[in-house]
Write a protein that holds these residues in place. Structure first.
Motif, PDB file in Angstrom:
ATOM      1  N   ARG A  16       4.692  -8.027   6.257  1.00 30.70           N
ATOM      2  CA  ARG A  16       3.860  -6.826   6.386  1.00 30.70           C
ATOM      3  C   ARG A  16       4.678  -5.579   6.708  1.00 30.70           C
ATOM      4  N   THR A 262       2.879  -3.847  11.130  1.00 34.34           N
ATOM      5  CA  THR A 262       2.680  -3.303   9.789  1.00 34.34           C
ATOM      6  C   THR A 262       3.436  -1.984   9.643  1.00 34.34           C
ATOM      7  N   ARG A 264       2.127   0.808   8.785  1.00 29.27           N
ATOM      8  CA  ARG A 264       1.302   1.846   9.400  1.00 29.27           C
ATOM      9  C   ARG A 264       1.512   1.888  10.918  1.00 29.27           C
ATOM     10  N   ASP A 399      -1.375   0.209  -2.267  1.00 27.14           N
ATOM     11  CA  ASP A 399       0.038  -0.153  -2.221  1.00 27.14           C
ATOM     12  C   ASP A 399       0.579  -0.327  -3.633  1.00 27.14           C
ATOM     13  N   ASP A 410       0.677   0.757   3.097  1.00 29.62           N
ATOM     14  CA  ASP A 410      -0.270   1.203   4.134  1.00 29.62           C
ATOM     15  C   ASP A 410      -0.436   2.718   4.128  1.00 29.62           C
TER      16      ASP A 410
END
Length: 427
Positions: A16, A262, A264, A399, A410
């Motif tokens: 991720r 992640t 983000r 994505d 993200d």
């Protein structure tokens, strides 16, 4: 802390966090310009008086090993160590890779359960927080617990992505739900805000207790939980199973805590550090964050404007540059009239020798070329951004691969490590 061992889990593939984990493990990902994610749990250990630490690694771990080896050294009289336990083939455990967090610890019990060890602290290598583990160990000992878990109060709307616990009046965990999705499931583990207030933390309307993935085990309990089962994961298997058979105690924590799982969350956590009232304070006289000592010159800034940003050592920022709400990493070379907004520039691992390389529009120098605009992006290490490039987030899109060295993840534009963007490049 003399009879306590810490075990930091080095993480798996970190899919991720791709492409930041394309060439490195999660704990080796740079943080705040000059640190690595692994520096957070290791610094928390050292600041808590815990200096006997194992780091379990497996995936793309060379840079992580190099960083730990160059940073965490102890004198001959401290008895402290930060030792790497890499995945290995053995006669007893066979040739399999680690199958999860619990399996990684199981395969290394012979090192962790040394004579004189009474408690084992299990930590993640990819979280941002500051905690005194001595306080958590005090909770563990005074409650007579077999296992203690750190818990943070959260609002119910945040619960669907977390492991949520419920405790009795003494703080003993009696129920657990992993990422509850339905209202019925959430209600079964919801905690009264009054209970949280009564245990010394202001609830502020929060009615759920989230697992932080930080555990203390009695060493015999840990050994029994792993040797007598085939559980692979602490959060999903070992901990829930132990609730019914062992005394599992809560340790409430209400400081800043962020799971960097992640792109983000990584992006937002870094940019929050640039704020005047940052939720996680780097500049502190106590509980400092340690990292590798580097012999770099001071950053030179010439006729530039820098607002709400972090700038690491060894950078050169040329006239006309405008940097806003960004993180600028080690050895960054930022050209004239460059604009960087809401971005993370990770810098470089080395300086280019003057005259050693002939630079062209197709092969620019390491750094950010003159007149470039970078906005809402992450630029990994050792990137060559040619003059006049436009590394600008294209907005709310799914994505995708923007080019062979640039992708959208993200909602964040990421330029991968060692990328070369020719002069005038744009999305």
């Amino acid at each position: 802390m003399r009879n306590t061992i810490a075990v930091v889990l080095g993480g798996g593939q970190g899919s991720r966090l791709m492409p930041l984990t394309k060439y490195r493990s999660k704990p080796a990902v740079p943080l705040a310009g000059k640190y690595r994610l692994i520096d957070i749990p290791l610094s928390n250990c050292l600041n808590s008086g815990l200096n006997r630490i194992y780091v379990l690694t497996q995936f793309l771990s060379v840079s992580l090993h190099r960083h730990i080896r160059g940073t965490y050294r102890f004198d001959n009289f401290s008895a402290g160590f930060v030792e790497i336990l890499a995945a290995q083939q053995t006669m007893a455990e066979g040739t399999d890779w680690y199958q999860g967090t619990a399996d990684a610890v199981r395969k290394n019990l012979r090192y962790i359960t040394q004579p004189g060890t009474k408690y084992v602290v299990i930590l993640s290598g990819d979280q941002l927080y500051r905690m005194d583990f001595a306080e958590m160990l005090k909770t563990h000992r005074e409650s007579g617990a077999d296992i203690t878990i750190a818990a943070k109060p959260v609002h119910s709307h945040e619960a669907s992505g977390l492991g949520i616990m419920r405790a009795d009046d003494s703080g003993r965990v009696i129920r657990f739900a992993e990422k509850p999705k339905s209202e019925e499931e959430l209600n079964s583990v919801r905690t009264s805000p009054a209970w949280i207030d009564a245990h010394g933390v202001s609830s502020l309307g929060r009615d759920c207790l989230a697992s932080m993935g930080i555990y203390i085990f009695n060493v015999d309990v840990l050994t029994a939980a792993l040797e007598n089962t085939d559980h692979h994961d602490f959060g999903r298997e070992v901990f829930p199973t132990s609730i019914g058979t062992r005394k599992v105690q809560l340790h409430l924590f209400d400081g800043y805590w962020e799971d960097i799982g992640t792109i983000r969350s990584f992006f937002e956590a870094n940019l929050q550090l640039t704020l005047p009232d940052a939720p996680f304070e780097l500049a502190t006289s106590s509980a400092v964050i340690y990292s590798r000592p580097r012999f770099l010159p001071p950053t030179r800034v010439d006729g530039s404007t820098i607002e709400s940003s972090l700038v690491a050592d060894g950078c050169i920022i040329e006239p006309g540059a405008h940097i806003v709400n960004s993180v600028i990493g080690l050895r960054c070379r930022i050209g004239r009239n460059v604009t960087i907004r809401d971005s993370i520039i990770m810098g470089a691992d080395f300086y280019e020798s003057p005259g050693a390389t002939k630079h062209t529009d197709e092969w620019p120098a390491i750094g950010i070329g003159d007149g470039t605009l970078i906005e809402k992006a992450i630029v990994d290490k050792n990137c060559r951004i040619g003059p006049g490039s436009q590394v600008v987030n294209p907005g709310d899109r799914p994505d995708c691969e923007v080019s062979d060295v640039c992708s959208l993840r993200d909602g964040i534009l990421v330029v991968e490590k060692d990328a070369c963007l020719r002069a005038g490049w744009h999305v």
